[in-house]
Design a protein around this motif. Structure first.
Motif, mmCIF file in Angstrom:
data_model
loop_
_atom_site.group_PDB
_atom_site.id
_atom_site.type_symbol
_atom_site.label_atom_id
_atom_site.label_comp_id
_atom_site.label_asym_id
_atom_site.label_seq_id
_atom_site.Cartn_x
_atom_site.Cartn_y
_atom_site.Cartn_z
ATOM 1 N N PRO A 52 0.806 -1.227 0.000
ATOM 2 C CA PRO A 52 0.000 0.000 0.000
ATOM 3 C C PRO A 52 0.839 1.277 0.000
ATOM 4 N N MET A 59 1.244 3.301 -3.648
ATOM 5 C CA MET A 59 0.223 4.340 -3.638
ATOM 6 C C MET A 59 0.401 5.348 -4.788
ATOM 7 N N SER A 107 -7.018 -4.987 -0.474
ATOM 8 C CA SER A 107 -7.913 -4.384 0.515
ATOM 9 C C SER A 107 -9.011 -5.361 0.931
ATOM 10 N N THR A 164 -2.107 5.600 14.789
ATOM 11 C CA THR A 164 -2.464 6.784 14.016
ATOM 12 C C THR A 164 -2.253 8.057 14.825
ATOM 13 N N PHE A 175 -5.161 12.860 5.402
ATOM 14 C CA PHE A 175 -5.465 11.499 5.835
ATOM 15 C C PHE A 175 -6.967 11.245 5.800
ATOM 16 N N ALA A 189 -8.213 11.299 2.026
ATOM 17 C CA ALA A 189 -7.683 10.244 1.164
ATOM 18 C C ALA A 189 -8.082 8.843 1.614
ATOM 19 N N PHE A 190 -8.218 8.627 2.924
ATOM 20 C CA PHE A 190 -8.406 7.270 3.413
ATOM 21 C C PHE A 190 -9.704 7.037 4.173
ATOM 22 N N LEU A 191 -10.310 8.077 4.701
ATOM 23 C CA LEU A 191 -11.526 7.889 5.488
ATOM 24 C C LEU A 191 -12.763 8.445 4.810
#
Length: 281
Positions: A78, A82, A139, A155, A186, A189-191
């Motif tokens: 990942p 990316m 994923s 995190t 963050f 992009a990810f949540l």
């Protein structure tokens, strides 16, 4: 990453990927090539110590029967791929299955970095649709669930670290902007942009000041990014731009410090089981 060594690990990760962009760095015995070998050795040492601890401390936080081998090479995918994944996504969104020359350069750099970090070539496809499919498959195989004591703490520790080496006002301002930029990036992009419940649960929910500083950071970064991308296509000017960028990369590496890529099991944060044993004693 959740203990006092978080700053060191962040700098070492940044140092590897930054070093890899230097001219000739990934050639055999180049600085990026050597750094990749040291990263793999460090991961092997951590992997060995975690498994050893899991077998001697019954009920410890890591159970190989449940979680598998810690830090498997596939987990390098990942972070390493990316850039290739985002490039592939961008190309497909524009209706293209093939990369432009500049996009191909990004993808190949990403693939070779991951190859040096130990990923088999089968997990490093070269074409846009295959890159997307491989990442989605990865994923889909992840274990569902969220443990705040591990995932959340990792995190929060990463997002809250103070990276500058001094306490000067400009360093504090830079760190504050960087921290806010990281939170917003963050989350988006990810949540997901709309659902902020997970970010709140993890303790990294961006606030109004974070969005403001994120905008300020973009006002500084984006124009320079556009300028350098424009200069890449201009003869002579692209050579000058390369020299400036290489100089800046070397300055960043000095800021990150010399990456040791080492680990000492005696300095690991105590596990839950160890803490109970110490308390009982």
């Amino acid at each position: 990453l959740a203990n006092d060594s978080v700053n060191q690990r962040i700098n070492e990760t940044a140092s590897f990927f930054t070093t890899a962009t230097l001219p000739g760095a990934l050639e055999r015995f180049g600085p990026g090539f050597k750094a990749a070998a040291m990263v793999r050795l460090m991961h092997s040492m951590v992997r060995f110590n975690i498994i050893k601890r899991a077998t001697t401390d019954k009920g410890g936080p890591w159970d190989p029967a449940v979680y598998g081998i810690p830090i498997p090479q596939v987990d390098q995918m990942p972070a390493g791929t990316m850039p290739a994944y985002l490039t592939a996504f961008k190309a497909l969104r524009k209706g293209r299955k093939h990369f432009t020359a500049n996009e191909r350069a990004i993808v190949e750099l990403s693939r070779y970095e991951c190859f040096l970090l130990g990923l088999p070539e089968e997990l490093l496809p070269a074409e846009a649709p295959d890159i997307i499919d491989t990442m989605l498959t990865y994923s889909g195989t992840l274990r569902e669930g969220y443990d705040d004591e591990t995932c959340g703490e990792l995190t929060r520790a990463t997002m809250s670290v103070y990276r500058p080496k001094d306490e000067k006002l400009i360093s504090k301002v830079h760190n504050r902007v960087e921290r806010s930029f990281s939170k917003v990036f963050f989350t988006q992009a990810f949540l997901g942009r709309k659902d902020k419940s997970k970010a709140k649960e993890m303790g990294v929910e961006p606030r109004l000041i974070d969005y403001a500083l994120f905008t300020v950071g973009n006002l500084f970064v984006v124009p320079r990014l556009i300028a350098y991308r424009t200069l890449q296509d201009i003869p002579v000017a692209n050579k000058l731009a390369d020299k400036i960028l290489v100089k800046r990369i070397k300055e960043l590496l000095v800021d990150y410090g010399h990456a040791e890529y080492t680990t000492d099991a005696n300095q690991y944060a105590p596990t839950t089981q160890e803490s109970k044993q110490e308390t009982a004693a």
